[in-house]
Write a protein that holds these residues in place. Structure first.
Motif, PDB file in Angstrom:
ATOM      1  N   VAL A  85       7.763 -16.765  -2.688  1.00  0.00           N
ATOM      2  CA  VAL A  85       7.127 -16.447  -1.409  1.00  0.00           C
ATOM      3  C   VAL A  85       6.688 -14.991  -1.451  1.00  0.00           C
ATOM      4  O   VAL A  85       7.401 -14.131  -1.955  1.00  0.00           O
ATOM      5  CB  VAL A  85       8.097 -16.687  -0.241  1.00  0.00           C
ATOM      6  N   ASP A  86       5.486 -14.711  -0.942  1.00  0.00           N
ATOM      7  CA  ASP A  86       4.921 -13.374  -1.061  1.00  0.00           C
ATOM      8  C   ASP A  86       5.535 -12.429  -0.046  1.00  0.00           C
ATOM      9  O   ASP A  86       5.077 -12.321   1.086  1.00  0.00           O
ATOM     10  CB  ASP A  86       3.398 -13.423  -0.880  1.00  0.00           C
ATOM     11  N   GLY A  87       6.584 -11.755  -0.441  1.00  0.00           N
ATOM     12  CA  GLY A  87       7.227 -10.771   0.410  1.00  0.00           C
ATOM     13  C   GLY A  87       8.234 -10.001  -0.412  1.00  0.00           C
ATOM     14  O   GLY A  87       8.754 -10.502  -1.422  1.00  0.00           O
ATOM     15  N   VAL A  88       8.537  -8.770  -0.018  1.00  0.00           N
ATOM     16  CA  VAL A  88       9.545  -7.967  -0.702  1.00  0.00           C
ATOM     17  C   VAL A  88      10.913  -8.624  -0.525  1.00  0.00           C
ATOM     18  O   VAL A  88      11.261  -9.069   0.571  1.00  0.00           O
ATOM     19  CB  VAL A  88       9.571  -6.537  -0.132  1.00  0.00           C
ATOM     20  N   THR A  89      11.677  -8.709  -1.591  1.00  0.00           N
ATOM     21  CA  THR A  89      13.024  -9.270  -1.512  1.00  0.00           C
ATOM     22  C   THR A  89      14.018  -8.177  -1.173  1.00  0.00           C
ATOM     23  O   THR A  89      14.064  -7.139  -1.831  1.00  0.00           O
ATOM     24  CB  THR A  89      13.418  -9.919  -2.849  1.00  0.00           C
ATOM     25  N   LEU A  90      14.816  -8.415  -0.138  1.00  0.00           N
ATOM     26  CA  LEU A  90      15.944  -7.547   0.190  1.00  0.00           C
ATOM     27  C   LEU A  90      17.211  -8.296  -0.192  1.00  0.00           C
ATOM     28  O   LEU A  90      17.418  -9.431   0.256  1.00  0.00           O
ATOM     29  CB  LEU A  90      15.965  -7.211   1.677  1.00  0.00           C
ATOM     30  N   ALA A  91      18.045  -7.697  -1.028  1.00  0.00           N
ATOM     31  CA  ALA A  91      19.215  -8.425  -1.511  1.00  0.00           C
ATOM     32  C   ALA A  91      20.328  -7.469  -1.896  1.00  0.00           C
ATOM     33  O   ALA A  91      20.080  -6.316  -2.267  1.00  0.00           O
ATOM     34  CB  ALA A  91      18.852  -9.298  -2.713  1.00  0.00           C
ATOM     35  N   SER A  92      21.550  -7.967  -1.815  1.00  0.00           N
ATOM     36  CA  SER A  92      22.673  -7.191  -2.333  1.00  0.00           C
ATOM     37  C   SER A  92      22.620  -7.214  -3.856  1.00  0.00           C
ATOM     38  O   SER A  92      22.004  -8.101  -4.462  1.00  0.00           O
ATOM     39  CB  SER A  92      23.998  -7.788  -1.850  1.00  0.00           C
ATOM     40  N   VAL A 103       0.614  -4.337  -7.338  1.00  0.00           N
ATOM     41  CA  VAL A 103       1.897  -4.991  -7.591  1.00  0.00           C
ATOM     42  C   VAL A 103       2.159  -5.980  -6.451  1.00  0.00           C
ATOM     43  O   VAL A 103       2.248  -5.576  -5.296  1.00  0.00           O
ATOM     44  CB  VAL A 103       3.050  -3.973  -7.673  1.00  0.00           C
ATOM     45  N   PRO A 104       2.289  -7.282  -6.740  1.00  0.00           N
ATOM     46  CA  PRO A 104       2.524  -8.256  -5.667  1.00  0.00           C
ATOM     47  C   PRO A 104       3.846  -7.978  -4.955  1.00  0.00           C
ATOM     48  O   PRO A 104       4.834  -7.590  -5.596  1.00  0.00           O
ATOM     49  CB  PRO A 104       2.576  -9.603  -6.411  1.00  0.00           C
ATOM     50  N   LEU A 105       3.866  -8.193  -3.655  1.00  0.00           N
ATOM     51  CA  LEU A 105       5.097  -7.973  -2.900  1.00  0.00           C
ATOM     52  C   LEU A 105       6.216  -8.881  -3.402  1.00  0.00           C
ATOM     53  O   LEU A 105       7.397  -8.500  -3.362  1.00  0.00           O
ATOM     54  CB  LEU A 105       4.856  -8.212  -1.405  1.00  0.00           C
ATOM     55  N   SER A 106       5.864 -10.065  -3.872  1.00  0.00           N
ATOM     56  CA  SER A 106       6.882 -10.981  -4.382  1.00  0.00           C
ATOM     57  C   SER A 106       7.527 -10.461  -5.665  1.00  0.00           C
ATOM     58  O   SER A 106       8.565 -10.975  -6.088  1.00  0.00           O
ATOM     59  CB  SER A 106       6.275 -12.360  -4.649  1.00  0.00           C
ATOM     60  N   GLU A 107       6.934  -9.439  -6.267  1.00  0.00           N
ATOM     61  CA  GLU A 107       7.479  -8.841  -7.485  1.00  0.00           C
ATOM     62  C   GLU A 107       8.151  -7.502  -7.204  1.00  0.00           C
ATOM     63  O   GLU A 107       8.285  -6.663  -8.096  1.00  0.00           O
ATOM     64  CB  GLU A 107       6.369  -8.663  -8.529  1.00  0.00           C
ATOM     65  N   ILE A 108       8.564  -7.297  -5.953  1.00  0.00           N
ATOM     66  CA  ILE A 108       9.247  -6.060  -5.563  1.00  0.00           C
ATOM     67  C   ILE A 108      10.554  -6.427  -4.876  1.00  0.00           C
ATOM     68  O   ILE A 108      10.598  -7.350  -4.059  1.00  0.00           O
ATOM     69  CB  ILE A 108       8.382  -5.208  -4.612  1.00  0.00           C
ATOM     70  N   GLU A 121       7.258   3.392   2.132  1.00  0.00           N
ATOM     71  CA  GLU A 121       5.995   4.040   1.770  1.00  0.00           C
ATOM     72  C   GLU A 121       5.679   3.830   0.296  1.00  0.00           C
ATOM     73  O   GLU A 121       4.533   3.564  -0.088  1.00  0.00           O
ATOM     74  CB  GLU A 121       6.069   5.533   2.085  1.00  0.00           C
ATOM     75  N   ARG A 122       6.699   3.932  -0.529  1.00  0.00           N
ATOM     76  CA  ARG A 122       6.504   3.748  -1.967  1.00  0.00           C
ATOM     77  C   ARG A 122       6.117   2.300  -2.279  1.00  0.00           C
ATOM     78  O   ARG A 122       5.268   2.028  -3.128  1.00  0.00           O
ATOM     79  CB  ARG A 122       7.793   4.133  -2.696  1.00  0.00           C
ATOM     80  N   ILE A 123       6.721   1.352  -1.567  1.00  0.00           N
ATOM     81  CA  ILE A 123       6.382  -0.060  -1.757  1.00  0.00           C
ATOM     82  C   ILE A 123       4.933  -0.311  -1.353  1.00  0.00           C
ATOM     83  O   ILE A 123       4.191  -1.024  -2.043  1.00  0.00           O
ATOM     84  CB  ILE A 123       7.341  -0.956  -0.944  1.00  0.00           C
ATOM     85  N   ALA A 124       4.510   0.276  -0.234  1.00  0.00           N
ATOM     86  CA  ALA A 124       3.126   0.121   0.206  1.00  0.00           C
ATOM     87  C   ALA A 124       2.165   0.671  -0.846  1.00  0.00           C
ATOM     88  O   ALA A 124       1.102   0.093  -1.104  1.00  0.00           O
ATOM     89  CB  ALA A 124       2.919   0.821   1.546  1.00  0.00           C
ATOM     90  N   ALA A 125       2.544   1.794  -1.485  1.00  0.00           N
ATOM     91  CA  ALA A 125       1.697   2.379  -2.531  1.00  0.00           C
ATOM     92  C   ALA A 125       1.605   1.447  -3.745  1.00  0.00           C
ATOM     93  O   ALA A 125       0.527   1.256  -4.312  1.00  0.00           O
ATOM     94  CB  ALA A 125       2.254   3.735  -2.946  1.00  0.00           C
ATOM     95  N   LEU A 126       2.723   0.858  -4.130  1.00  0.00           N
ATOM     96  CA  LEU A 126       2.707  -0.078  -5.251  1.00  0.00           C
ATOM     97  C   LEU A 126       1.868  -1.305  -4.926  1.00  0.00           C
ATOM     98  O   LEU A 126       1.131  -1.817  -5.770  1.00  0.00           O
ATOM     99  CB  LEU A 126       4.138  -0.501  -5.600  1.00  0.00           C
TER     100      LEU A 126
END
Length: 676
Positions: free
Chosen positions: A482-489, A352-357, A342-347
């Motif tokens: 690439v335009d998408g949220v990064t999930l990473a360790s 804020v570009p998804l690629s920068e999250i 939800e917070r990411i959607a608000a940003l």
């Protein structure tokens, strides 16, 4: 640029790096302080001034991506011919060249993975290792090899190093496995990645003529991420250098997070003793993160006590003040994942570009709930460590098409030509509404369009230049954004940065991980959190869940690394203690944010007048911590105000306009507002 113009683009500390062209140089560079900029400008300055022949400079780093970025920056500075490679890439190039002369025949094939080799060795010993056990055993094999530990000496050296074996096996069993593993490789006629370095070390030690030839080729060395050097890599570096002292090393002891693989910061911390008279430069100005993020990073390290190295750098923020760091506690993992989504959607809605999250976690198993929550929220994401960008079918097809269009596109603006070519393989100006594979395919192709636009704007590149850039990036696995949220360790996030970072699972058992036993292991877990924090440029949220499952027992506690930092730690104490804690936090705010103190006081005055007018306690209007966030962030509109912690929809509607008026410096008549 002239040499003076080149150096004028650096701050004083970076310039000190760039101007020290000869002799041993140690750069202690904190996160976000521009270390890559400093060392690439140093190389450029050395080439321009004639001190370096670019063909005799070897810059070594730890990832193909970092090496590719370094080459790209050097090209932008007009410097070509410098070799920027990983340790393995540089060693493999030399080994392949000298093998026929030194050994004869062709170099044995390199096994891409150890798993099958380790599994066969384990099977011969009757260990019956499953997939997880094979992974752990392979990790121990790697540690032994990069630490220069053979089967004969493994038991003694592993015991001295505090190793606990692997996959439930004792040291003696692991020693036997190491011996059988070498037999399996020999029988299959293959070598592994560590052998590349070991074999080159052997050749350079035993054949002086070859060593002299290598030293004649490379006269100046730069080593990035020096805190991650292993004994094997250091042995190779020493042989490359011979008795010369033309070496510049760059590192940050506070980002030492790979000791379990054999990396050690000792070579960095001991560098001034190993190279008498070495110049030491500290880079402390953080250009990446806001003061709020930098302050948290410094405070986390400051609590390391005796485990904090004297070589550690305390960062000094250079960016303007911005939004506060957010600390969130959730009931369970599912609630945490949904809250983050939800917070990411608000940003995203704020621009804020998804690629920068990015969302960072300690273990890969934590990503599942996050992936589901982001999918449910309609937010695109990419799991770092998944299929490589240049291995995707649509990317391979697109590059083939672009390569074929080099000649036919002459006379046409390159970005326009790229769009025409990619349209034939499925790209369109507008993103598809569909999710899943269709959207991922479009995102991949669109990232090539974006790269083309960037190269045309910054370098004036044509189609041939774009293809050359893609070839270089393929070799380095340096994928376009690439335009998408990064999930990473947290480990995988090292070396990267984003506008917004969410660190989830900051609880005991995850940070530090329950497997971390002993002071040194726990200290490394603290550094891992520090690395995660310093990935954020502006927005940062730390969170944990009290329970693992919905309705589960709320037994989790937030990480010890945030003792004295996590807000509202006085809950459950006496009212007097809470008031004392509030006063202490207010005094701390005044000390740390003197430029915001006057606005904070005006906000408290307004709140007091409003609370009196509506006959409510002041804290029920807005809490002090919320007022501090407002004073620091200085929101310009309701949207910016809404993202601050403690500002819900009801309070936004009731008090938002008044708060913004106070921030603008206007006089607020509470009674007049209430009468409206």
């Amino acid at each position: 640029m002239s040499t003076e113009e080149l150096l004028a683009a650096l701050d004083d500390d970076q310039r000190a790096v760039a101007e020290n062209l000869t002799g041993p140089l140690c750069v202690l560079a904190g996160a976000g302080t521009g270390k890559t900029r400093a060392i690439t400008y140093r190389i450029a300055n050395g080439v321009r001034s004639g001190v370096y022949n670019p063909q005799t400079v070897l810059a070594v780093t730890f990832t193909a991506r970092a090496a590719g970025e370094m080459r790209s920056r050097l090209r932008d500075l007009g410097v070509g011919g410098v070799q920027a490679r990983t340790f393995h890439a540089a060693a493999l190039r030399q080994l392949s060249y000298f093998w026929p002369r030194a050994v004869g025949g062709s170099l044995p094939r390199i096994a891409e993975h150890k798993a099958s080799l380790v599994a066969e060795a384990a099977g011969r010993l009757g260990l019956g290792a499953d997939r997880t056990a094979v992974r752990d055993l392979a990790g121990e094999v790697e540690w032994a090899k990069v630490s220069l530990v053979d089967a004969e000496h493994y038991v003694a050296k592993a015991t001295r190093a505090g190793r606990e074996g692997a996959a439930g096996h004792d040291h003696a069993t692991i020693a036997r496995l190491l011996s059988v593993y070498e037999d399996v490789k020999h029988e299959r006629g293959v070598i592994d990645f560590e052998d590349v370095l070991q074999l080159l070390v052997g050749i350079l030690r035993e054949q002086e003529s070859i060593a002299a030839e290598v030293r004649a080729q490379y006269r100046h060395f730069v080593v990035d991420e020096y805190q991650d050097v292993s004994p094997l890599q250091q042995r190779l570096l020493d042989l490359w250098l011979g008795r010369r002292r033309e070496i510049c090393v760059v590192g940050d002891v506070s980002q030492t997070i790979y000791s379990f693989t054999g990396a050690t910061p000792d070579f960095l911390t001991n560098f001034p003793r190993s190279y008498e008279g070495a110049k030491v430069v500290r880079l402390v100005r953080d250009y990446r993160s806001t003061p709020q993020v930098v302050d948290l990073a410094n405070r986390v390290l400051a609590r390391a006590g005796r485990h904090r190295s004297s070589a550690a750098v305390e960062l000094v923020a250079q960016r303007p003040s911005s939004v506060p760091v957010r600390f969130e506690t959730y009931d369970d993992d599912l609630a945490e994942a949904r809250g983050v989504a939800e917070r990411i959607a608000a940003l995203r809605d704020q621009g804020v570009p998804l690629s920068e999250i990015a969302v960072l976690y300690r273990t890969n198993s934590q990503s599942e709930a996050l992936e589901q929550a982001l999918a449910d929220a309609g937010v695109g994401y990419l799991v770092r460590g998944g299929e490589r960008f240049f291995s995707r079918r649509e990317v391979r097809e697109a590059i083939v098409m672009l390569r074929g269009a080099v000649r036919s596109s002459e006379g046409q603006p390159m970005p326009e030509a790229v769009r025409d070519v990619l349209a034939s393989v499925g790209w369109a100006p507008k993103a598809p509404s569909a999710r899943g594979a269709v959207r991922e395919r479009w995102e991949s192709l669109n990232s090539l369009v974006t790269l083309a636009d960037d190269l045309a704007a910054t370098r004036g590149a044509d189609m041939a230049g774009l293809v050359a850039e893609l070839d270089d990036r393929m070799a380095a696995q340096h994928a376009p954004t690439v335009d998408g949220v990064t999930l990473a360790s947290l480990h995988a996030a090292k070396g990267l940065e984003w506008d917004a970072v969410f660190i989830v699972g900051v609880s005991e058992g995850l940070l530090p991980i329950s497997l971390a036993e002993g002071d040194d292991a726990v200290a490394e877990e603290r550094r891992l959190l520090y690395v995660g924090i310093t990935r954020a440029r502006e927005h940062l949220q730390l969170s944990f869940a009290r329970a693992r499952q919905v309705g589960g027992r709320a037994s989790r506690k937030r990480s010890r690394f945030l003792d004295g930092i996590w807000p509202d730690e006085g809950a459950g104490r006496s009212r007097l203690s809470r008031r004392a804690a509030m006063r202490a936090r207010t005094e701390s705010f005044f000390e740390e944010n003197p430029a915001d103190a006057e606005l904070f006081e005006r906000l408290r005055t307004w709140r007091g007048e409003l609370a009196k007018a509506i006959s409510k306690p002041a804290y029920t209007v807005l809490h002090d911590t919320t007022l501090q966030q407002i004073a620091t962030a200085k929101p310009k509109d309701l949207r910016q105000l809404a993202v601050l912690r403690g500002i819900g929809a009801t309070k936004l509607e009731a008090y938002g306009p008044q708060v913004l008026a106070v921030v603008r410096g206007e006089e607020v008549d509470v009674q007049e507002w209430l009468a409206r």
